[in-house]
Design a protein around this motif. Structure first.
Motif, PDB file in Angstrom:
ATOM      1  N   LEU A 169       0.827  -1.211   0.000  1.00 45.54           N
ATOM      2  CA  LEU A 169       0.000   0.000   0.000  1.00 45.54           C
ATOM      3  C   LEU A 169       0.862   1.262   0.000  1.00 45.54           C
ATOM      4  CD1 LEU A 169      -2.746  -1.065   2.584  1.00 45.54           C
ATOM      5  CD2 LEU A 169      -2.695  -1.415   0.110  1.00 45.54           C
ATOM      6  N   GLN A 170       2.169   1.087  -0.184  1.00 45.40           N
ATOM      7  CA  GLN A 170       3.124   2.200  -0.204  1.00 45.40           C
ATOM      8  C   GLN A 170       3.025   3.010   1.098  1.00 45.40           C
ATOM      9  OE1 GLN A 170       3.196   4.258  -4.046  1.00 45.40           O
ATOM     10  NE2 GLN A 170       2.163   2.508  -4.988  1.00 45.40           N
ATOM     11  N   ASP A 171       2.902   4.328   1.021  1.00 43.38           N
ATOM     12  CA  ASP A 171       2.722   5.157   2.224  1.00 43.38           C
ATOM     13  C   ASP A 171       1.228   5.268   2.483  1.00 43.38           C
ATOM     14  OD1 ASP A 171       5.463   5.592   2.478  1.00 43.38           O
ATOM     15  OD2 ASP A 171       5.397   7.240   1.031  1.00 43.38           O
ATOM     16  N   TYR A 172       0.760   4.547   3.467  1.00 47.13           N
ATOM     17  CA  TYR A 172      -0.682   4.373   3.655  1.00 47.13           C
ATOM     18  C   TYR A 172      -1.144   4.976   4.978  1.00 47.13           C
ATOM     19  CZ  TYR A 172      -5.135   1.924   4.228  1.00 47.13           C
ATOM     20  OH  TYR A 172      -6.460   1.615   4.421  1.00 47.13           O
ATOM     21  N   LYS A 173      -2.152   5.829   4.899  1.00 48.56           N
ATOM     22  CA  LYS A 173      -2.759   6.426   6.083  1.00 48.56           C
ATOM     23  C   LYS A 173      -4.175   5.893   6.235  1.00 48.56           C
ATOM     24  CE  LYS A 173      -0.088  10.725   5.729  1.00 48.56           C
ATOM     25  NZ  LYS A 173      -0.169  12.197   5.602  1.00 48.56           N
ATOM     26  N   TYR A 174      -4.536   5.554   7.472  1.00 52.30           N
ATOM     27  CA  TYR A 174      -5.859   4.995   7.714  1.00 52.30           C
ATOM     28  C   TYR A 174      -6.273   5.294   9.146  1.00 52.30           C
ATOM     29  CZ  TYR A 174      -3.344   1.266  10.190  1.00 52.30           C
ATOM     30  OH  TYR A 174      -2.539   0.564  11.043  1.00 52.30           O
ATOM     31  N   THR A 175      -7.509   4.975   9.476  1.00 46.39           N
ATOM     32  CA  THR A 175      -8.020   5.174  10.829  1.00 46.39           C
ATOM     33  C   THR A 175      -8.457   3.833  11.405  1.00 46.39           C
ATOM     34  OG1 THR A 175     -10.275   5.597  10.022  1.00 46.39           O
ATOM     35  CG2 THR A 175      -8.835   7.506  10.320  1.00 46.39           C
ATOM     36  N   LYS A 176      -8.331   3.719  12.719  1.00 45.66           N
ATOM     37  CA  LYS A 176      -8.800   2.518  13.396  1.00 45.66           C
ATOM     38  C   LYS A 176      -9.267   2.887  14.795  1.00 45.66           C
ATOM     39  CE  LYS A 176      -4.432   0.943  15.439  1.00 45.66           C
ATOM     40  NZ  LYS A 176      -3.493  -0.192  15.550  1.00 45.66           N
ATOM     41  N   LYS A 177     -10.059   2.007  15.370  1.00 39.04           N
ATOM     42  CA  LYS A 177     -10.600   2.260  16.693  1.00 39.04           C
ATOM     43  C   LYS A 177      -9.615   1.789  17.744  1.00 39.04           C
ATOM     44  CE  LYS A 177     -14.964   1.893  19.218  1.00 39.04           C
ATOM     45  NZ  LYS A 177     -16.317   1.296  19.208  1.00 39.04           N
ATOM     46  N   LEU A 179      -9.121   2.181  22.038  1.00 40.21           N
ATOM     47  CA  LEU A 179      -9.617   2.692  23.319  1.00 40.21           C
ATOM     48  C   LEU A 179     -10.854   3.565  23.136  1.00 40.21           C
ATOM     49  CD1 LEU A 179      -6.238   3.609  25.047  1.00 40.21           C
ATOM     50  CD2 LEU A 179      -7.571   1.518  25.291  1.00 40.21           C
ATOM     51  N   GLU A 180     -11.798   3.025  22.373  1.00 38.84           N
ATOM     52  CA  GLU A 180     -13.078   3.705  22.138  1.00 38.84           C
ATOM     53  C   GLU A 180     -12.937   4.997  21.355  1.00 38.84           C
ATOM     54  OE1 GLU A 180     -15.719   2.056  22.852  1.00 38.84           O
ATOM     55  OE2 GLU A 180     -14.566   0.501  23.874  1.00 38.84           O
ATOM     56  N   GLU A 181     -11.783   5.247  20.763  1.00 44.31           N
ATOM     57  CA  GLU A 181     -11.580   6.448  19.963  1.00 44.31           C
ATOM     58  C   GLU A 181     -11.017   6.064  18.597  1.00 44.31           C
ATOM     59  OE1 GLU A 181      -9.043   9.144  21.982  1.00 44.31           O
ATOM     60  OE2 GLU A 181     -10.427   9.536  23.638  1.00 44.31           O
ATOM     61  N   MET A 182     -11.309   6.867  17.594  1.00 43.05           N
ATOM     62  CA  MET A 182     -10.763   6.662  16.257  1.00 43.05           C
ATOM     63  C   MET A 182      -9.436   7.415  16.161  1.00 43.05           C
ATOM     64  SD  MET A 182     -12.861   4.611  14.887  1.00 43.05           S
ATOM     65  CE  MET A 182     -12.183   4.604  13.230  1.00 43.05           C
ATOM     66  N   VAL A 183      -8.379   6.692  15.846  1.00 50.22           N
ATOM     67  CA  VAL A 183      -7.056   7.301  15.749  1.00 50.22           C
ATOM     68  C   VAL A 183      -6.535   7.133  14.328  1.00 50.22           C
ATOM     69  CG1 VAL A 183      -6.508   6.933  18.178  1.00 50.22           C
ATOM     70  CG2 VAL A 183      -5.923   5.175  16.505  1.00 50.22           C
ATOM     71  N   GLU A 184      -5.716   8.084  13.902  1.00 53.60           N
ATOM     72  CA  GLU A 184      -5.103   8.015  12.577  1.00 53.60           C
ATOM     73  C   GLU A 184      -3.760   7.305  12.669  1.00 53.60           C
ATOM     74  OE1 GLU A 184      -4.819  11.775  10.681  1.00 53.60           O
ATOM     75  OE2 GLU A 184      -6.987  12.038  10.469  1.00 53.60           O
ATOM     76  N   CYS A 185      -3.524   6.416  11.720  1.00 58.47           N
ATOM     77  CA  CYS A 185      -2.288   5.639  11.700  1.00 58.47           C
ATOM     78  C   CYS A 185      -1.628   5.767  10.333  1.00 58.47           C
ATOM     79  CB  CYS A 185      -2.559   4.164  11.998  1.00 58.47           C
ATOM     80  SG  CYS A 185      -3.420   3.877  13.556  1.00 58.47           S
ATOM     81  N   GLU A 186      -0.358   5.457  10.287  1.00 58.54           N
ATOM     82  CA  GLU A 186       0.382   5.517   9.029  1.00 58.54           C
ATOM     83  C   GLU A 186       1.363   4.357   8.959  1.00 58.54           C
ATOM     84  OE1 GLU A 186       3.144   8.645   6.421  1.00 58.54           O
ATOM     85  OE2 GLU A 186       2.256   9.241   8.344  1.00 58.54           O
ATOM     86  N   LEU A 187       1.422   3.712   7.794  1.00 55.64           N
ATOM     87  CA  LEU A 187       2.329   2.590   7.566  1.00 55.64           C
ATOM     88  C   LEU A 187       3.089   2.810   6.269  1.00 55.64           C
ATOM     89  CD1 LEU A 187       0.119  -0.521   8.463  1.00 55.64           C
ATOM     90  CD2 LEU A 187       2.050   0.360   9.770  1.00 55.64           C
ATOM     91  N   ASN A 188       4.319   2.345   6.251  1.00 55.96           N
ATOM     92  CA  ASN A 188       5.133   2.400   5.043  1.00 55.96           C
ATOM     93  C   ASN A 188       5.448   0.979   4.612  1.00 55.96           C
ATOM     94  OD1 ASN A 188       8.227   2.486   3.899  1.00 55.96           O
ATOM     95  ND2 ASN A 188       7.003   4.216   3.211  1.00 55.96           N
ATOM     96  N   LEU A 291      -3.466  -5.808   6.126  1.00 64.65           N
ATOM     97  CA  LEU A 291      -2.430  -6.835   6.213  1.00 64.65           C
ATOM     98  C   LEU A 291      -1.071  -6.181   6.005  1.00 64.65           C
ATOM     99  CD1 LEU A 291      -3.871  -9.835   4.131  1.00 64.65           C
ATOM    100  CD2 LEU A 291      -3.752  -9.605   6.609  1.00 64.65           C
ATOM    101  N   LYS A 292      -0.088  -6.654   6.721  1.00 61.82           N
ATOM    102  CA  LYS A 292       1.258  -6.091   6.609  1.00 61.82           C
ATOM    103  C   LYS A 292       2.137  -7.061   5.838  1.00 61.82           C
ATOM    104  CE  LYS A 292       0.653  -3.554  10.930  1.00 61.82           C
ATOM    105  NZ  LYS A 292      -0.718  -4.016  11.132  1.00 61.82           N
ATOM    106  N   ASN A 293       2.303  -6.793   4.548  1.00 59.57           N
ATOM    107  CA  ASN A 293       3.174  -7.540   3.642  1.00 59.57           C
ATOM    108  C   ASN A 293       2.591  -8.880   3.196  1.00 59.57           C
ATOM    109  OD1 ASN A 293       5.890  -6.364   5.671  1.00 59.57           O
ATOM    110  ND2 ASN A 293       5.037  -5.405   3.873  1.00 59.57           N
ATOM    111  N   HIS A 311      12.438  -5.836   8.946  1.00 54.13           N
ATOM    112  CA  HIS A 311      12.978  -4.497   9.176  1.00 54.13           C
ATOM    113  C   HIS A 311      11.853  -3.507   9.488  1.00 54.13           C
ATOM    114  CE1 HIS A 311      15.813  -1.246   8.999  1.00 54.13           C
ATOM    115  NE2 HIS A 311      15.156  -0.665   8.021  1.00 54.13           N
ATOM    116  N   GLU A 312      10.758  -3.582   8.723  1.00 54.49           N
ATOM    117  CA  GLU A 312       9.652  -2.649   8.951  1.00 54.49           C
ATOM    118  C   GLU A 312       8.993  -2.919  10.292  1.00 54.49           C
ATOM    119  OE1 GLU A 312       8.854  -0.076   7.127  1.00 54.49           O
ATOM    120  OE2 GLU A 312      10.507  -0.538   5.788  1.00 54.49           O
ATOM    121  N   HIS A 313       8.814  -4.204  10.641  1.00 54.05           N
ATOM    122  CA  HIS A 313       8.210  -4.539  11.925  1.00 54.05           C
ATOM    123  C   HIS A 313       9.080  -4.052  13.073  1.00 54.05           C
ATOM    124  CE1 HIS A 313       6.080  -6.775  14.993  1.00 54.05           C
ATOM    125  NE2 HIS A 313       7.219  -7.316  15.374  1.00 54.05           N
TER     126      HIS A 313
END
Length: 458
Positions: A169-177, A179-188, A291-293, A311-313
């Motif tokens: 997904l290259q540089d991927y930004k997404y949201t997930k729940k 602790l009862e809150e929606m947080v923004e995450c980023e993966l490379n 999914l991661k890789n 390495h990424e993990h």
């Protein structure tokens, strides 16, 4: 890719889905354009699911002529020779998919993926390669990465009852729940080439053996000029020879790849579809952990595994633990503190130092010194008063990684603590023994007094 608002017809048709992932996610889906190549059993199931989910359009590529063999592995081909005779697999599958959801545009594209240019892939948001050669996967993935916009890339491969999915997904930004809150995450994400080029030796042994077995089969098909699946039991000897060569080149034991697993992969004809459609939906909608890789499923033992690049993990885990370490030092609240447990940290320290050492081997010495943050010193027990020469030496040689886990000062402290504990334990035992003896003597004294009083005549 948000596009226009959903129409009343779309809102009514996708009402249940909107209740699950929201109107914004559904709107992104209806504007997404998906390219799918290689349509066998697993990919046919994938196509059905994303069409029912309501993506904008699906373009199919599979120039094989529909026949009885293709029918046995593809439920989208009707069991009537008069219907599929003379048509390609992509054409007959296109007709079937249109019946599942008339609101999704389904089209057919002819040609060879490895001959198409970058402009062709620019019109899509997701590219899915099913049952492609290793060269094709590399080529398409590189083309997708050269585009200005982000194009999600997936490969799907099924052999016998085993399935593999690769995700970029290259540089991927997404949201997930969280602790009862929606947080923004980023993966490379690494590319396909980077993911399969990782040396085998530093990869944890708990990694799915299917990862290594799939790489052996890919090398065999590429070296022999075979198409995907053109293997038989007669090729087992050559496959085992390639396995031996790869294990020797990577300095790992041949037990990494059981012979019986390779035999299953080159002789099995059944398919067990792994999960893929929901991953594309998550990538397009931007909701939920992707999914991661790599993802693996073995229908024989019913186990599924997700494998990420070592390495990424490693970098991700270090970043998470460093957030917690900073929060603990400053006394500030941190979302990491609430979910990273001590057990997680101990397991990380136990399994990761070698990977860290190997990943830092190729960096300049100046960068190596900068890598030592307070968290890394805590994890690897480096004292703050160590000189820079000692730190550079420890980071420059992977053979010394174990010496960096426990320093001499820590060993001395541990011995002192052990001695103190033993002294306290012995003291407590002696004290309890003394108390017990005193009580028993007192009891005997009372018993003798009672007997004497009884014997005196009145």
């Amino acid at each position: 890719m948000d596009g226009e608002e959903l129409t009343e017809q779309e809102t009514a048709l996708y009402d249940r889905q909107i209740r699950v992932w929201g109107a914004n996610a559904q709107r992104r889906l209806t504007k997404a354009h998906i390219l799918v190549s290689g349509i066998k059993g697993t990919v046919a199931e994938f196509c059905k699911n994303i069409v029912l989910a309501g993506v904008g359009s699906v373009t199919l590529m599979d120039d094989r002529l529909a026949n009885m063999e293709a029918l046995n592995a593809n439920f989208l081909i009707p069991p009537d020779e008069n219907v599929y005779s003379g048509k390609t697999v992509a054409e007959i599958c296109s007709d079937s998919l249109k019946d599942f959801n008339p609101m999704v545009r389904v089209s057919v594209e002819k040609g060879d993926l490895s001959m198409l240019g970058t402009d062709f892939f620019e019109q899509f948001d997701v590219v899915v390669i099913g049952y492609g050669s290793r060269a094709t996967k590399k080529y398409v993935n590189e083309k997708c990465r050269k585009l200005k916009k982000r194009v999600a890339f997936y490969t799907v491969d099924c052999r016998d009852s085993c399935g593999e999915i690769f995700v970029d997904l290259q540089d991927y930004k997404y949201t997930k729940k969280k602790l009862e809150e929606m947080v923004e995450c980023e993966l490379n994400f690494p590319s396909f080439q980077e993911a399969i080029s990782v040396p085998w030796k530093p990869i944890p042994r708990r990694t799915a053996k299917l990862y290594f077995a799939m790489r052996v089969i890919e090398v065999f098909e590429e070296s022999e000029g075979r198409k995907h699946g053109e293997c038989s039991l007669l090729d087992l000897a050559r496959v085992l020879e390639i396995k031996r060569q790869l294990c020797e080149a990577n300095s790992v034991s041949e037990s990494h790849i059981p012979d019986i697993l390779l035999e299953r992969l080159i002789t099995g004809t059944t398919e067990f579809p792994p999960v893929c459609a929901i991953e594309v939906i998550k990538a397009v909608s931007g909701k939920g952990d992707p999914l991661k890789n790599f993802f693996y499923y073995d229908g024989e033992d019913g186990k599924e595994r997700e494998e990420s690049s070592s390495h990424e993990h490693l970098k991700e885990k270090l970043r998470e633990l460093e957030e917690e370490w900073t929060a603990m030092k400053t006394g500030k609240n941190s979302s990491a503190v609430s979910w990273i447990t001590v057990e997680d940290a101990l397991e990380y320290v136990e399994n990761s130092p070698r990977n860290l050492m190997l990943s830092l081997q190729h960096k300049p010495k100046a960068e190596m010194i900068q890598e030592i943050s307070p968290l890394r010193r805590k994890l690897f027990h480096d004292s703050d008063d160590d000189d820079q020469t000692k730190k550079t030496t420890l980071l420059s040689h992977s053979s010394c990684w174990s010496s960096n886990v426990t320093s001499s000062s820590d060993t001395t402290k541990a011995k002192k603590k052990t001695t103190i504990r033993r002294f306290v334990s012995v003291t407590m035992v002696l004290l309890l023994s003394w108390v017990l003896v005193v009580l028993m003597n007192h009891f005997d004294h009372l018993s003798m007094n009672t007997q004497i009083i009884t014997l005196v005549p009145t």
